[in-house]
Design a protein around this motif. Structure first.
Motif, mmCIF file in Angstrom:
data_model
loop_
_atom_site.group_PDB
_atom_site.id
_atom_site.type_symbol
_atom_site.label_atom_id
_atom_site.label_comp_id
_atom_site.label_asym_id
_atom_site.label_seq_id
_atom_site.Cartn_x
_atom_site.Cartn_y
_atom_site.Cartn_z
ATOM 1 N N LYS A 86 6.643 2.300 -0.458
ATOM 2 C CA LYS A 86 8.442 2.863 -0.485
ATOM 3 C C LYS A 86 8.007 4.731 -0.498
ATOM 4 C CE LYS A 86 10.745 -0.594 -2.358
ATOM 5 N NZ LYS A 86 9.821 -1.200 -1.739
ATOM 6 N N CYS A 132 5.558 -6.158 -1.130
ATOM 7 C CA CYS A 132 6.434 -5.218 0.341
ATOM 8 C C CYS A 132 6.124 -3.812 -1.500
ATOM 9 C CB CYS A 132 7.340 -4.717 0.729
ATOM 10 S SG CYS A 132 8.085 -6.462 1.387
ATOM 11 N N ASN A 167 6.178 -5.540 6.662
ATOM 12 C CA ASN A 167 6.503 -6.167 5.946
ATOM 13 C C ASN A 167 7.486 -7.469 5.773
ATOM 14 O OD1 ASN A 167 9.201 -5.595 6.048
ATOM 15 N ND2 ASN A 167 8.965 -4.106 4.974
ATOM 16 N N VAL A 175 4.107 4.239 8.549
ATOM 17 C CA VAL A 175 5.185 3.244 8.303
ATOM 18 C C VAL A 175 6.303 3.466 9.348
ATOM 19 C CG1 VAL A 175 6.328 2.539 6.401
ATOM 20 C CG2 VAL A 175 4.432 2.885 6.094
ATOM 21 N N TRP A 176 6.714 2.037 9.630
ATOM 22 C CA TRP A 176 7.947 2.659 10.964
ATOM 23 C C TRP A 176 9.491 1.904 10.156
ATOM 24 C CZ3 TRP A 176 6.872 5.612 15.430
ATOM 25 C CH2 TRP A 176 5.006 5.629 15.831
ATOM 26 N N ASP A 177 10.225 2.209 10.664
ATOM 27 C CA ASP A 177 11.271 1.722 10.824
ATOM 28 C C ASP A 177 11.745 0.309 11.871
ATOM 29 O OD1 ASP A 177 14.306 1.050 11.402
ATOM 30 O OD2 ASP A 177 14.577 1.704 9.474
ATOM 31 N N ASP A 234 12.090 -5.640 7.516
ATOM 32 C CA ASP A 234 12.296 -4.147 8.649
ATOM 33 C C ASP A 234 11.854 -2.820 8.256
ATOM 34 O OD1 ASP A 234 11.800 -3.854 5.464
ATOM 35 O OD2 ASP A 234 13.576 -2.951 4.957
ATOM 36 N N ARG A 235 10.002 -3.383 8.019
ATOM 37 C CA ARG A 235 9.739 -1.927 8.122
ATOM 38 C C ARG A 235 7.680 -2.785 8.844
ATOM 39 N NH1 ARG A 235 12.878 0.355 6.470
ATOM 40 N NH2 ARG A 235 13.463 1.427 5.353
ATOM 41 N N LYS A 270 9.552 6.392 12.975
ATOM 42 C CA LYS A 270 8.331 6.876 11.837
ATOM 43 C C LYS A 270 8.457 7.050 10.818
ATOM 44 C CE LYS A 270 4.436 8.544 12.947
ATOM 45 N NZ LYS A 270 3.509 9.849 13.149
ATOM 46 N N LEU A 271 8.369 6.625 9.200
ATOM 47 C CA LEU A 271 9.005 6.415 8.014
ATOM 48 C C LEU A 271 8.125 7.606 7.018
ATOM 49 C CD1 LEU A 271 11.064 3.667 6.924
ATOM 50 C CD2 LEU A 271 11.985 5.287 8.281
#
Length: 299
Positions: A175, A157, A112, A129-131, A116-117, A137-138
Motif C-alpha cells: 500500500k 495484496c 495483484n 507499482v502501477w495503476d 487493479d495494480r 505509476k503509484l
C-alpha cells in the motif's frame, strides 16, 4: 510441448514463434489459455485444449522476457527489453496501455489478485507499482543494489516480494511502498521469488543452485531445497502449498516436498536449460518452457 504430469505423456506442441520462447503462463484459475512471450518481440495467446493460436500481440520493439495474466483473465501483461510493459485485452486482442518509466529492461511483472495494480521489476534496480486502469505509476520501490530478477504480490495484496542480483529478497508494504524486511542467506544472485497462496511462506531460487523457503511472519528460513546441478531460474508453489516446482539450467524441472525440501520427482526431456515452469490451478498440470524452443505440458 504440453505434457501429462502423471504419465509423462506428451499432449501437444505449440509452434509458431520465430525465436526462443522465454516466458510462459496459464490464465489461472481457468487454465484454458496459455500466453507465450518470445525473443521474436511478440506474445501469442493459445488454447490449452486445442493448441490453436488466438492472437499474436505485436508492438514491443525488443524481446519479450516476462508475462502474466490478471486473475480475472481479461488482460495479459508483457515486459520487454525495450524498457516498457504493455497490457493487452485478451477478448479484443488489442493493447490497452503501455507502462513507461523504467530506464532499463523490464524482466518481472505481477498483477495483484484484485487486478487493479501491477508491479514491474527492472534492471534499473527498481520495482514500480502501477495503476492498471490508467497506467499511472503509484510507487517506486528503491533499495536493491542490483538488477531486479523477480517481483510478486502476496494473495491479499498487502506485501510485495522482490528478488535481486544483489543476493537478497526484500519484502515491501504494497500500500505504501515502504521496505519491511530483507531475507538473506543465498550466496549468489536471487533469480526468482514467490509466495504460497496463503501468503505464509516465500520461496526463493538462486544462481547458487539452491532454493530457500522463508516464513513470512518471522522472516526466518524454514527449508532449503538442494539437488539441482545448476542455477535455479524459477520456483513456484502448487495451489495447495505442499509442493514446490523448480526449473534449472541443468535441463530438469524438479518437484519437492515444501515442508521437508525432499525431492519427489525429476521431469526430464528438455534438451537445453529451462527458463520457466508453472502449475495450472488444480495443480495437476505443469507447463515448462526451454531454450530448446519448445514448451512442454506434463500431467
Amino acid at each position: 510441448l504440453l505434457w501429462d504430469t502423471t504419465s509423462g505423456e506428451e499432449l501437444r506442441t505449440l509452434e509458431g514463434h520465430k525465436n526462443v520462447v522465454y516466458a510462459i503462463a496459464f490464465n489461472n484459475p481457468y487454465g484454458d489459455k496459455i500466453a507465450t512471450g518470445s525473443f521474436d518481440k511478440t506474445c501469442k495467446l493459445w488454447s490449452t485444449e486445442t493448441g490453436k493460436c488466438y492472437y499474436t500481440f505485436r508492438g514491443h520493439t525488443a524481446e519479450i522476457v516476462c508475462l502474466s495474466f490478471n486473475l480475472q483473465s481479461t488482460l495479459v501483461a508483457t515486459g520487454s527489453m525495450d524498457t516498457t510493459a504493455k497490457l493487452w485485452d485478451i477478448e479484443k486482442g488489442e493493447e490497452t496501455v503501455t507502462l513507461r518509466g523504467h530506464s532499463a529492461e523490464i524482466i518481472a511483472l505481477s498483477f495483484n489478485t484484485t487486478g487493479d495494480r501491477i508491479i514491474t521489476g527492472s534492471f534499473d534496480h527498481t520495482v514500480a507499482v502501477w495503476d492498471v486502469g490508467t497506467g499511472r505509476k503509484l510507487h517506486t520501490l528503491i533499495g536493491h543494489r542490483g538488477e531486479i530478477s523477480s517481483a510478486q504480490f502476496n494473495w491479499d495484496c498487502s506485501l510485495i516480494a522482490t528478488g535481486s542480483m544483489d543476493k537478497t529478497c526484500m519484502l515491501w508494504n504494497a500500500k505504501t511502498g515502504t521496505h519491511v524486511a530483507t531475507l538473506i542467506g543465498h550466496t549468489d544472485e536471487i533469480l526468482d521469488v514467490c509466495f504460497d497462496y496463503a501468503g505464509q511462506r516465500i520461496a526463493t531460487a538462486s544462481a547458487d543452485g539452491s532454493g530457500r523457503v522463508y516464513n513470512a511472519e518471522t522472516k526466518k528460513c524454514i527449508t532449503k531445497i538442494e539437488g539441482h546441478g545448476g542455477e535455479i531460474s524459477k520456483i513456484c508453489f502448487n495451489p495447495k502449498g505442499n509442493r514446490i516446482l523448480t526449473a534449472s539450467s541443468d535441463k530438469t524441472v524438479r518437484l519437492w516436498d515444501a515442508a521437508t525440501g525432499k525431492c519427489i520427482q525429476i521431469l526430464e526431456g528438455h534438451n537445453d536449460e529451462i527458463f520457466s515452469c508453472a502449475f495450472n490451478y488444480k495443480g495437476n498440470i505443469i507447463i515448462t518452457g526451454s531454450k530448446d524452443n519448445t514448451c512442454r505440458i506434463w500431467r
